[in-house]
Design a protein around this motif. Structure first.
Motif, PDB file in Angstrom:
ATOM      1  N   PHE A  41       5.847 -12.189  -1.178  1.00 29.24           N
ATOM      2  CA  PHE A  41       5.093 -11.568  -2.262  1.00 29.24           C
ATOM      3  C   PHE A  41       4.310 -10.344  -1.784  1.00 29.24           C
ATOM      4  O   PHE A  41       4.217  -9.326  -2.467  1.00 29.24           O
ATOM      5  N   TYR A  42       3.772 -10.434  -0.572  1.00 31.90           N
ATOM      6  CA  TYR A  42       2.894  -9.378  -0.060  1.00 31.90           C
ATOM      7  C   TYR A  42       3.640  -8.088   0.279  1.00 31.90           C
ATOM      8  O   TYR A  42       3.000  -7.047   0.444  1.00 31.90           O
ATOM      9  N   HIS A  43       4.955  -8.120   0.374  1.00 28.91           N
ATOM     10  CA  HIS A  43       5.729  -6.911   0.653  1.00 28.91           C
ATOM     11  C   HIS A  43       6.057  -6.117  -0.610  1.00 28.91           C
ATOM     12  O   HIS A  43       6.480  -4.962  -0.513  1.00 28.91           O
ATOM     13  N   THR A  44       5.887  -6.708  -1.768  1.00 29.45           N
ATOM     14  CA  THR A  44       6.409  -6.115  -2.994  1.00 29.45           C
ATOM     15  C   THR A  44       5.681  -4.840  -3.406  1.00 29.45           C
ATOM     16  O   THR A  44       4.521  -4.602  -3.055  1.00 29.45           O
ATOM     17  N   PRO A  84       7.049  -5.821   9.229  1.00 31.15           N
ATOM     18  CA  PRO A  84       8.363  -5.249   8.918  1.00 31.15           C
ATOM     19  C   PRO A  84       9.329  -6.288   8.360  1.00 31.15           C
ATOM     20  O   PRO A  84       9.230  -7.479   8.669  1.00 31.15           O
ATOM     21  N   ILE A  85      10.271  -5.810   7.547  1.00 29.18           N
ATOM     22  CA  ILE A  85      11.341  -6.651   6.994  1.00 29.18           C
ATOM     23  C   ILE A  85      12.668  -5.927   7.195  1.00 29.18           C
ATOM     24  O   ILE A  85      12.705  -4.723   7.433  1.00 29.18           O
ATOM     25  N   SER A  86      13.768  -6.677   7.079  1.00 34.76           N
ATOM     26  CA  SER A  86      15.092  -6.098   7.310  1.00 34.76           C
ATOM     27  C   SER A  86      16.128  -6.828   6.459  1.00 34.76           C
ATOM     28  O   SER A  86      15.887  -7.930   5.966  1.00 34.76           O
ATOM     29  N   ASN A  87      17.297  -6.208   6.329  1.00 34.29           N
ATOM     30  CA  ASN A  87      18.400  -6.865   5.626  1.00 34.29           C
ATOM     31  C   ASN A  87      19.079  -7.921   6.497  1.00 34.29           C
ATOM     32  O   ASN A  87      19.889  -8.716   6.010  1.00 34.29           O
ATOM     33  N   PRO A 111      -0.490   3.536  -0.286  1.00 28.95           N
ATOM     34  CA  PRO A 111       0.591   2.641   0.151  1.00 28.95           C
ATOM     35  C   PRO A 111       1.868   3.430   0.426  1.00 28.95           C
ATOM     36  O   PRO A 111       2.232   4.330  -0.328  1.00 28.95           O
ATOM     37  N   LEU A 112       2.531   3.088   1.518  1.00 33.37           N
ATOM     38  CA  LEU A 112       3.812   3.720   1.831  1.00 33.37           C
ATOM     39  C   LEU A 112       4.733   2.710   2.502  1.00 33.37           C
ATOM     40  O   LEU A 112       4.290   1.719   3.063  1.00 33.37           O
ATOM     41  N   LEU A 113       6.021   2.986   2.408  1.00 34.63           N
ATOM     42  CA  LEU A 113       7.037   2.140   3.021  1.00 34.63           C
ATOM     43  C   LEU A 113       7.810   2.993   4.018  1.00 34.63           C
ATOM     44  O   LEU A 113       8.561   3.895   3.622  1.00 34.63           O
ATOM     45  N   PHE A 114       7.611   2.716   5.313  1.00 34.29           N
ATOM     46  CA  PHE A 114       8.387   3.407   6.341  1.00 34.29           C
ATOM     47  C   PHE A 114       9.741   2.717   6.448  1.00 34.29           C
ATOM     48  O   PHE A 114       9.821   1.485   6.554  1.00 34.29           O
ATOM     49  N   ILE A 135      15.272  -1.370   8.696  1.00 31.49           N
ATOM     50  CA  ILE A 135      13.965  -2.030   8.811  1.00 31.49           C
ATOM     51  C   ILE A 135      13.017  -1.257   7.911  1.00 31.49           C
ATOM     52  O   ILE A 135      12.961  -0.031   7.956  1.00 31.49           O
ATOM     53  N   ALA A 136      12.282  -1.972   7.070  1.00 34.45           N
ATOM     54  CA  ALA A 136      11.295  -1.365   6.182  1.00 34.45           C
ATOM     55  C   ALA A 136       9.925  -1.965   6.494  1.00 34.45           C
ATOM     56  O   ALA A 136       9.794  -3.178   6.644  1.00 34.45           O
ATOM     57  N   PHE A 137       8.916  -1.108   6.587  1.00 31.37           N
ATOM     58  CA  PHE A 137       7.597  -1.538   7.052  1.00 31.37           C
ATOM     59  C   PHE A 137       6.545  -1.021   6.057  1.00 31.37           C
ATOM     60  O   PHE A 137       6.214   0.159   6.044  1.00 31.37           O
TER      61      PHE A 137
END
Length: 345
Positions: free
Chosen positions: A25-28, A78-81, A40-43, A52-54
């Motif tokens: 939820f916190y990544h949304t 960070p999250i990834s596929n 807010p930004l998404l690297f 990888i998205a951070f």
């Protein structure tokens, strides 16, 4: 290839999060859109189909050309596929090089991010240094049979839940605007009682938007006695993790602790929603305090919680510290330290 997505690029942000293997939820986009502390930004670093998205929050540092990066409150990182171990050493090395270039180009002095206890995020950032142990969090394992789960409750807790049912307390799943307004009143009274800052005093539209977001499965639950709602929670289920994002109890009913019955009921609803874990979180400021002990009565599944505290520009970091009247020998658990508010004497 690297790029930076801002909060204005809603659909692109949502796509990277939606297509990740593990996120919470916190990544949304929705949760980041609520933040008022910075930009807010998404690297994103990607090669072909892998990325990888951070998610981070950019904050300017007053009276300087510099900024720093922090995370929203909660469990991000960070999250990834793919799982990070599946991305391979070369990809991870190139991600780190790309991220460091992003920090240099943006004149970012430091990065702070709370990490997720369930994800293997450390594999992507640990070689840069700065992983910091922050304590423990507690989760309830919903993969085991319900009765086995309840056997893990402390004996007094099991009796308390039975007692609440005998008194006539019950839990109802709600969705009407009236129910949302009722919960908003309970939650606001709860926040004022504990002296929470204005940041936690949400408008009615906040609760309505939360309930109708398409980025996660959200439900409103109210605990009632004799037809009166006295406790409630907004629960969110993202992938296979459920958590009570907001929870409150009316002051007059605190001695009965109806939140204990509510927590048990959430585990039943969570199972129906397909969740594998109910993440209760930790204590206040992640200390093992009375709140932590309250949660520990429900489960013996205790997870390590860490943060990433990275100094990107040590020279500027130290120069910012020099401007503060800090005792250099003091052991202050705060990052970045140059933002620490020195108590007035």
């Amino acid at each position: 290839m690297k790029k930076t997505i801002t909060i204005l690029e809603k659909e692109e942000w949502k796509n990277y999060v939606r297509n990740s293997l593990q996120h919470d939820f916190y990544h949304t986009w929705y949760y980041h859109s609520l933040d008022t502390t910075g930009l807010p930004l998404l690297f994103v670093y990607e090669e072909g189909e892998n990325y990888i998205a951070f998610p981070l929050i950019k904050r300017p540092i007053s009276d300087t050309p510099y900024s720093d990066l922090t995370s929203v409150y909660g469990y991000t990182g960070p999250i990834s596929n793919l799982k990070f171990e599946q991305l391979g050493a070369v990809f991870l090395r190139q991600f780190r090089a790309s991220f460091l270039a992003f920090l240099r180009e943006g004149q970012f002095v430091s990065v702070f991010s709370r990490l997720h206890p369930f994800f293997d995020q450390h594999l992507s950032i640990a070689p840069m240094g700065g992983i910091h142990p922050n304590g423990k969090t507690i989760a309830i394992d919903l993969r085991i049979p319900l009765e086995e789960q309840r056997q893990k409750y402390h004996k007094r807790l099991r009796e308390k839940i039975r007692q609440l049912k005998r008194k006539g307390y019950s839990v109802r799943e709600c969705s009407s605007l009236g129910d949302i307004s009722t919960f908003a009143a309970i939650y606001t009274e709860n926040m004022k009682r504990i002296g929470a800052s204005d940041y936690y005093l949400f408008t009615p539209s906040y609760f309505s938007d939360l309930h109708h977001s398409d980025e996660f499965n959200s439900k409103l639950l109210l605990v009632e006695i004799e037809g009166k709602a006295v406790c409630g929670a907004f629960i969110v289920c993202t992938n296979d993790i459920i958590q009570a994002h907001l929870l409150g109890t009316m002051t007059a009913y605190l001695p009965d602790s109806p939140a204990k019955l509510l927590t048990d009921e959430i585990t039943i609803i969570g199972r129906r929603m397909g969740a594998k874990y109910f993440h209760l979180g930790g204590g206040l400021n992640f200390r093992q305090d009375s709140l932590f002990e309250w949660k520990a009565c429900f489960s013996d599944l205790i997870l390590d919680f860490s943060s990433w505290r990275y100094i990107a520009d040590p020279v500027v970091y130290d120069s910012l510290l020099e401007e503060l009247p800090l005792d250099k020998s003091a052991d202050i658990d705060f990052f970045p330290l140059y933002r620490y508010q020195v108590p007035a004497h």
